[in-house]
Write a protein that holds these residues in place. Sequence first.
Motif, PDB file in Angstrom:
ATOM      1  N   UNK A  40       5.200   0.965  -6.606  1.00  0.00           N
ATOM      2  CA  UNK A  40       4.448  -0.155  -6.043  1.00  0.00           C
ATOM      3  C   UNK A  40       3.002   0.262  -5.757  1.00  0.00           C
ATOM      4  N   UNK A  41       2.816   1.465  -5.245  1.00  0.00           N
ATOM      5  CA  UNK A  41       1.444   1.944  -4.990  1.00  0.00           C
ATOM      6  C   UNK A  41       0.684   2.071  -6.313  1.00  0.00           C
ATOM      7  N   UNK A  42       1.352   2.575  -7.342  1.00  0.00           N
ATOM      8  CA  UNK A  42       0.728   2.684  -8.670  1.00  0.00           C
ATOM      9  C   UNK A  42       0.326   1.286  -9.172  1.00  0.00           C
ATOM     10  N   UNK A  43       1.211   0.305  -8.959  1.00  0.00           N
ATOM     11  CA  UNK A  43       0.923  -1.085  -9.346  1.00  0.00           C
ATOM     12  C   UNK A  43      -0.285  -1.608  -8.574  1.00  0.00           C
ATOM     13  N   UNK A  44      -0.362  -1.304  -7.281  1.00  0.00           N
ATOM     14  CA  UNK A  44      -1.497  -1.762  -6.471  1.00  0.00           C
ATOM     15  C   UNK A  44      -2.809  -1.144  -6.935  1.00  0.00           C
ATOM     16  N   UNK A  57      -2.830 -11.013  -0.653  1.00  0.00           N
ATOM     17  CA  UNK A  57      -1.379 -11.227  -0.739  1.00  0.00           C
ATOM     18  C   UNK A  57      -0.649  -9.923  -1.066  1.00  0.00           C
ATOM     19  N   UNK A  58      -1.215  -9.137  -1.949  1.00  0.00           N
ATOM     20  CA  UNK A  58      -0.586  -7.849  -2.311  1.00  0.00           C
ATOM     21  C   UNK A  58      -0.559  -6.898  -1.114  1.00  0.00           C
ATOM     22  N   UNK A  59      -1.621  -6.864  -0.348  1.00  0.00           N
ATOM     23  CA  UNK A  59      -1.671  -5.995   0.843  1.00  0.00           C
ATOM     24  C   UNK A  59      -0.670  -6.483   1.883  1.00  0.00           C
ATOM     25  N   UNK A  60      -0.536  -7.798   2.027  1.00  0.00           N
ATOM     26  CA  UNK A  60       0.454  -8.357   2.954  1.00  0.00           C
ATOM     27  C   UNK A  60       1.858  -7.938   2.523  1.00  0.00           C
ATOM     28  N   UNK A  61       2.132  -7.999   1.229  1.00  0.00           N
ATOM     29  CA  UNK A  61       3.419  -7.563   0.684  1.00  0.00           C
ATOM     30  C   UNK A  61       3.610  -6.061   0.888  1.00  0.00           C
ATOM     31  N   UNK A  65       6.775  -3.729   2.596  1.00  0.00           N
ATOM     32  CA  UNK A  65       7.436  -2.653   1.843  1.00  0.00           C
ATOM     33  C   UNK A  65       7.249  -1.329   2.582  1.00  0.00           C
ATOM     34  N   UNK A  66       6.078  -1.146   3.138  1.00  0.00           N
ATOM     35  CA  UNK A  66       5.778   0.086   3.869  1.00  0.00           C
ATOM     36  C   UNK A  66       6.730   0.275   5.057  1.00  0.00           C
TER      37      UNK A  66
END
Length: 162
Positions: A40-44, A57-61, A65-66
């Motif tokens: 997920x971090x690689x995707x971000x 939205x990605x940071x909220x997601x 996950x974190x």
Amino acid sequence: MPDKTKVTTGSFPEPATNPKGWFTFENMIALAVLIAYGIFIYFLIGKVDSGDPSWSRLIYLFSGVEAIVFAAVGFLFGKEVNRQRAEKAETEKKEVEEQKEKIRDEKVAEHNKGLVLGAMIMQAEGGQNKSMENRGLEMEMSSGELQGIAAKAKQLYPELDT
């Protein structure tokens, strides 16, 4: 059939051995969560140049996950810490129980010494209270008897020998 009793000589009990080692269901789930977190971090990182609403939205997601990942890491590393704390608590409990047993034994020994001394005094007092016709010349306690009682008292209670 041979006896399968295991005797340990160490101060700590041996931890229960799991034939699977690290490959338990819980550990595999925790490791899968960690791997998914890395992906997920690689995707971000690949989405850094996306627009503001998408990135927000990605940071909220990512924050949700974190939290799950931190719970998985806490599970992996928390087991070892809790095991050490439990072993320490068991050791301290054993020491306290040994101290209680020692104090209990000392109390019983002191009680017995007091009973012996009391019995000796009662015996000496019984000799003093004989009727006059049965006592003969034993009107008073002889100094030898008193010295014997005093010696026994000093033997039972060394602090009296001052």
